[in-house]
Design a protein around this motif. Structure first.
Motif, PDB file in Angstrom:
ATOM      1  N   TRP A  21      23.970  -3.511 -23.073  1.00  0.00           N
ATOM      2  CA  TRP A  21      23.132  -2.491 -23.701  1.00  0.00           C
ATOM      3  C   TRP A  21      22.558  -1.530 -22.672  1.00  0.00           C
ATOM      4  N   CYS A  24      25.195   0.962 -22.284  1.00  0.00           N
ATOM      5  CA  CYS A  24      25.185   1.847 -23.458  1.00  0.00           C
ATOM      6  C   CYS A  24      24.053   2.875 -23.341  1.00  0.00           C
ATOM      7  N   LEU A  29      30.462   2.858 -22.145  1.00  0.00           N
ATOM      8  CA  LEU A  29      30.900   1.675 -22.874  1.00  0.00           C
ATOM      9  C   LEU A  29      31.637   0.766 -21.899  1.00  0.00           C
ATOM     10  N   TRP A 124      28.219   8.635 -29.339  1.00  0.00           N
ATOM     11  CA  TRP A 124      26.990   7.874 -29.122  1.00  0.00           C
ATOM     12  C   TRP A 124      25.930   8.320 -30.111  1.00  0.00           C
ATOM     13  N   PRO A 134      27.111   2.616 -29.557  1.00  0.00           N
ATOM     14  CA  PRO A 134      28.468   3.168 -29.592  1.00  0.00           C
ATOM     15  C   PRO A 134      29.000   3.185 -31.022  1.00  0.00           C
TER      16      PRO A 134
END
Ligand SMILES: [Zn+2]
Length: 143
Positions: A21, A24, A29, A124, A134
């Motif tokens: 995360w 992210c 990714l 995103w 994502p």
């Protein structure tokens, strides 16, 4: 291309998922892979299911994503999702990364155009400040 309400419940990461995360949040990714045998895995876990190594490295998805399977949700799983239905829940796979799979959503894709194996592009969404998720759309439609 925002499709999630701001009050949608967001992921509650366990210790192994925190780094996923964090990537992210930086809009990268990344998937965990085994530093010993190279197997790519998701969700993140403390050891390799193939060789049991605990050595980890992270590999970035290069955009080579395709649809593995999907469904249309008509009954919201949370009250905040009432305005979002119907929405598409999808399993996306990454052939260049051992076909690792990610549970996500398709956004901006009419259900009657969805096909197994279709090429997808990463987009995103940030439904809450600092929570970056994502999502995927048809390849060539990312904006
Ligand atoms: Zn391994």
């Amino acid at each position: 291309m925002i499709s999630l309400p701001a009050d949608v419940p967001t992921p509650q990461a366990d210790a192994w998922e925190l780094e996923f995360w964090a990537h992210c949040a930086a809009r990268r990714l990344m998937f965990q892979s085994c530093a010993a045998c190279g197997r790519v895995r998701h969700p993140p876990m403390p050891f390799c299911p193939a060789c049991r190594s605990t050595e980890v490295r992270w590999r970035e998805a290069d955009g080579d994503a395709q649809l593995f399977t999907w469904t249309v949700v008509h009954h919201p799983s949370h009250p905040s999702l009432v305005p979002a239905v119907p929405y598409i829940v999808a399993v996306v796979e990454f052939p260049a990364l051992d076909h690792v799979r990610l549970l996500t959503n398709l956004v901006g894709v009419p259900a009657d155009t969805v096909r197994i194996g279709m090429a997808l592009s990463l987009v995103w969404e940030e439904p809450k400040r600092g929570v970056v998720l994502p999502r995927f759309t048809a390849a060539g439609d990312a904006s």
